[in-house]
Write a protein that holds these residues in place. Sequence first.
Motif, short mmCIF file in Angstrom:
data_model
loop_
_atom_site.label_atom_id
_atom_site.label_comp_id
_atom_site.label_asym_id
_atom_site.label_seq_id
_atom_site.Cartn_x
_atom_site.Cartn_y
_atom_site.Cartn_z
N THR A 33 44.15 32.73 78.18
CA THR A 33 45.18 32.12 79.02
C THR A 33 46.47 32.05 78.23
OG1 THR A 33 43.52 30.74 80.14
CG2 THR A 33 45.83 30.11 80.39
N PHE A 34 47.51 32.74 78.71
CA PHE A 34 48.84 32.68 78.10
C PHE A 34 49.73 31.81 78.99
CE2 PHE A 34 47.06 36.84 76.98
CZ PHE A 34 47.18 36.81 75.59
N GLY A 35 50.49 30.92 78.37
CA GLY A 35 51.30 30.05 79.22
C GLY A 35 52.50 29.45 78.52
N THR A 36 53.34 28.85 79.33
CA THR A 36 54.51 28.13 78.84
C THR A 36 54.76 26.91 79.71
OG1 THR A 36 56.87 28.31 78.28
CG2 THR A 36 56.13 29.48 80.24
N ARG A 37 55.32 25.88 79.11
CA ARG A 37 55.62 24.64 79.82
C ARG A 37 57.00 24.17 79.39
NH1 ARG A 37 55.20 19.59 77.53
NH2 ARG A 37 55.17 17.80 78.93
N ILE A 38 57.81 23.74 80.35
CA ILE A 38 59.14 23.21 80.06
C ILE A 38 59.30 21.89 80.79
CG2 ILE A 38 60.25 24.49 81.94
CD1 ILE A 38 62.67 24.82 80.01
N LYS A 39 59.94 20.93 80.15
CA LYS A 39 60.07 19.61 80.75
C LYS A 39 61.42 19.02 80.38
CE LYS A 39 57.02 15.70 81.80
NZ LYS A 39 56.54 16.25 83.07
N GLY A 40 62.16 18.55 81.39
CA GLY A 40 63.47 17.96 81.18
C GLY A 40 63.39 16.45 81.05
N ASP A 41 64.18 15.90 80.16
CA ASP A 41 64.19 14.46 79.88
C ASP A 41 65.28 13.80 80.72
OD1 ASP A 41 64.27 11.91 78.91
OD2 ASP A 41 64.33 12.48 76.80
N PRO A 42 64.92 12.89 81.66
CA PRO A 42 65.94 12.25 82.51
C PRO A 42 66.94 11.42 81.71
CG PRO A 42 63.80 11.20 82.80
CD PRO A 42 63.56 12.44 82.01
N LYS A 43 66.56 10.95 80.52
CA LYS A 43 67.50 10.19 79.69
C LYS A 43 68.63 11.07 79.17
CE LYS A 43 64.02 6.84 78.13
NZ LYS A 43 63.31 6.28 76.95
N LYS A 44 68.37 12.36 79.06
CA LYS A 44 69.39 13.30 78.59
C LYS A 44 70.09 14.02 79.72
CE LYS A 44 66.75 14.21 74.34
NZ LYS A 44 66.07 15.25 73.53
N LEU A 45 69.58 13.85 80.94
CA LEU A 45 70.11 14.58 82.10
C LEU A 45 70.71 13.63 83.13
CD1 LEU A 45 67.23 17.18 82.51
CD2 LEU A 45 69.58 17.71 81.88
N ASN A 46 71.12 12.44 82.68
CA ASN A 46 71.78 11.49 83.57
C ASN A 46 70.93 11.16 84.79
OD1 ASN A 46 73.91 9.75 84.18
ND2 ASN A 46 74.92 11.28 85.48
N GLY A 47 69.62 11.00 84.57
CA GLY A 47 68.72 10.62 85.65
C GLY A 47 67.93 11.75 86.25
N TRP A 48 68.39 12.99 86.12
CA TRP A 48 67.66 14.14 86.66
C TRP A 48 66.49 14.49 85.75
CZ3 TRP A 48 68.59 15.82 91.45
CH2 TRP A 48 69.83 15.53 92.02
N GLU A 49 65.45 15.08 86.34
CA GLU A 49 64.32 15.57 85.55
C GLU A 49 63.78 16.84 86.20
OE1 GLU A 49 60.48 13.41 86.03
OE2 GLU A 49 61.71 11.90 87.05
N TYR A 50 63.10 17.64 85.40
CA TYR A 50 62.48 18.85 85.92
C TYR A 50 61.25 19.16 85.09
CZ TYR A 50 64.67 21.18 81.92
OH TYR A 50 65.05 21.53 80.66
N SER A 51 60.33 19.94 85.66
CA SER A 51 59.14 20.37 84.94
C SER A 51 58.71 21.73 85.47
CB SER A 51 58.01 19.36 85.10
OG SER A 51 57.57 19.29 86.44
N GLY A 52 58.06 22.49 84.62
CA GLY A 52 57.53 23.78 85.03
C GLY A 52 56.43 24.22 84.08
N GLU A 53 55.36 24.75 84.63
CA GLU A 53 54.30 25.33 83.81
C GLU A 53 53.82 26.62 84.47
OE1 GLU A 53 50.38 24.09 81.20
OE2 GLU A 53 51.53 22.57 82.29
N PHE A 54 53.65 27.66 83.65
CA PHE A 54 53.31 28.98 84.16
C PHE A 54 52.23 29.57 83.25
CE2 PHE A 54 57.77 27.89 84.43
CZ PHE A 54 58.01 27.95 85.79
N ALA A 55 51.11 29.99 83.85
CA ALA A 55 49.97 30.47 83.06
C ALA A 55 49.42 31.76 83.67
CB ALA A 55 48.87 29.41 83.00
N TYR A 56 49.01 32.66 82.78
CA TYR A 56 48.45 33.96 83.18
C TYR A 56 47.14 34.16 82.43
CZ TYR A 56 47.79 39.03 83.40
OH TYR A 56 47.26 40.29 83.58
N GLN A 57 46.11 34.66 83.13
CA GLN A 57 44.80 34.84 82.53
C GLN A 57 44.32 36.28 82.67
OE1 GLN A 57 42.53 31.85 84.68
NE2 GLN A 57 42.85 30.33 83.06
#
Length: 499
Positions: A290-314
């Motif tokens: 399983t190859f993958g990546t995950r990204i996550k945004g910190d709302p404290k650094k984005l003035n309240g906004w947040e985001y997340s993403g995870e993508f995996a390939y097998q």
Amino acid sequence: MKNIHSKKGKVTAALTAALITGSIASAMAGQPPKKLPAPEKPAANPLSFADGILTFDFQERVRFESRENNFDFTAKASPAPGGPTHGTDDSWALQRLRLGLTVKPTSWFKVYVQGQDSRELFSDRQALDNRNTTVTAEGNDAFDLRQAYVELADYKKCPWGLKLGRQVLSYGDERLVGGFEWNNIARTFDAAKLTYKGKGWAVDVFAATPVVPVAGEFNQSDFLNGTESARGEIFSGIYLTLDPIPYGTLDLYAFQLNSNSGGMTKAPLGVSTVGTLPGATFKAGSDFTTFGTRIKGDPKKLNGWEYSGEFAYQTGRVQGLDLTAYAVSVGGGYNFKLPMSPRLYAEYNFATGDKDSTDGSLQTFQNLFPTNHKFYGMMDVFSWQNMHNILLSGRINVTKTVTAQLDYNAFWMAQNGDKHYRANGYASFGGVGGQDPGAGGYEGSELDAVVTWNAKKNLQIQGGVAYYVPGQKFKNQILPGSVGHADARFAYLQATVNF
């Protein structure tokens, strides 16, 4: 502007000089200068002894549950063995006790041992044998060894660390690898993990084998025939975390799972990698990556906004079939700067399903060792396999110690001809022999409400209710003895004490 800044600088310098002069004058007059109050010392740990060399920890958790139609979505139970309800239309209590001991004679050497006692009380859920029951029950596991490891690490002095022994593996949001804490027995591994922590990044390299709970017996890991099936499952990987990237965190990982031929585990923890009926036999061994990546945004650094993403390939082989599969999770939300700090969040989850069960290949995404309870509804009806899922979530802080959250989930099958996979990886219906693949892919929707009260530093009380309306895919399922279909309900109340 230049004059203003100049005047401010002169005023600041004058005040600083006056403070220094006053302190000197006070000292010359025999009066000690005023000192700032010393910071408060943290409260002493009542379970720590010998200057911190010996430290005990303790957890007691009790949860009362009431479920109706959660497993079968049928209006009437079947009294026959193997019928649609599997004894789940009932109420019971789950009790879990943990006691741990840390021995740390130096900053770089640590030994940790933890025992756990798990009980399912007042329950009539059916058991297959002396092992931990069916796909629907968590069962009993009398006092057993949960963790036991040696750790060599002092990251303030050396970037390298090593942990050897029975331990919890948890990565990212735990969509693929986690401790499954909601479960009354939870999950651990016998593992060796090497860690390197650099400036702004860290990497783990590990090799592990899952521990399989067996009632009345010492829990062995799978490599040591914990299921007496010669499955010999080995899970290894590398996990890289880059923190901070601008506004968040980025993870990159590769996981490898290998198993010999043999019977599958009957443990209800999702430790099997393929969602087939517990007790079934592998057609052949499995070996995939399983190859993958995950990204996550910190709302404290984005003035309240947040985001997340995870993508995996097998890719690889599962039970002798060529595997090609992938999964995607993307989400975003906003934290309002208003009374009670409301948060709104939306998420989309997708995982591939098998297109044709007769073609010698497999496209069903393998969910590995997840904590699915956190993501796809509290009834634990779904895993990250053969699914489309939309989540809408709202949360408020009622007080400083009380939060309330409301979630709405809707579900569809990615491939109608594949099976439906529950949170523990069990395929409950669908595919060939299960129902008409053309019956439609909508599986239903779930509404969850949870209230959490951090009553004291060491006490948390949490309660939740859930309501599930089955879609056409569930309504048309074929189960022995089923009569019609019905909505599902779930409620729980849980208290946790931690020291």
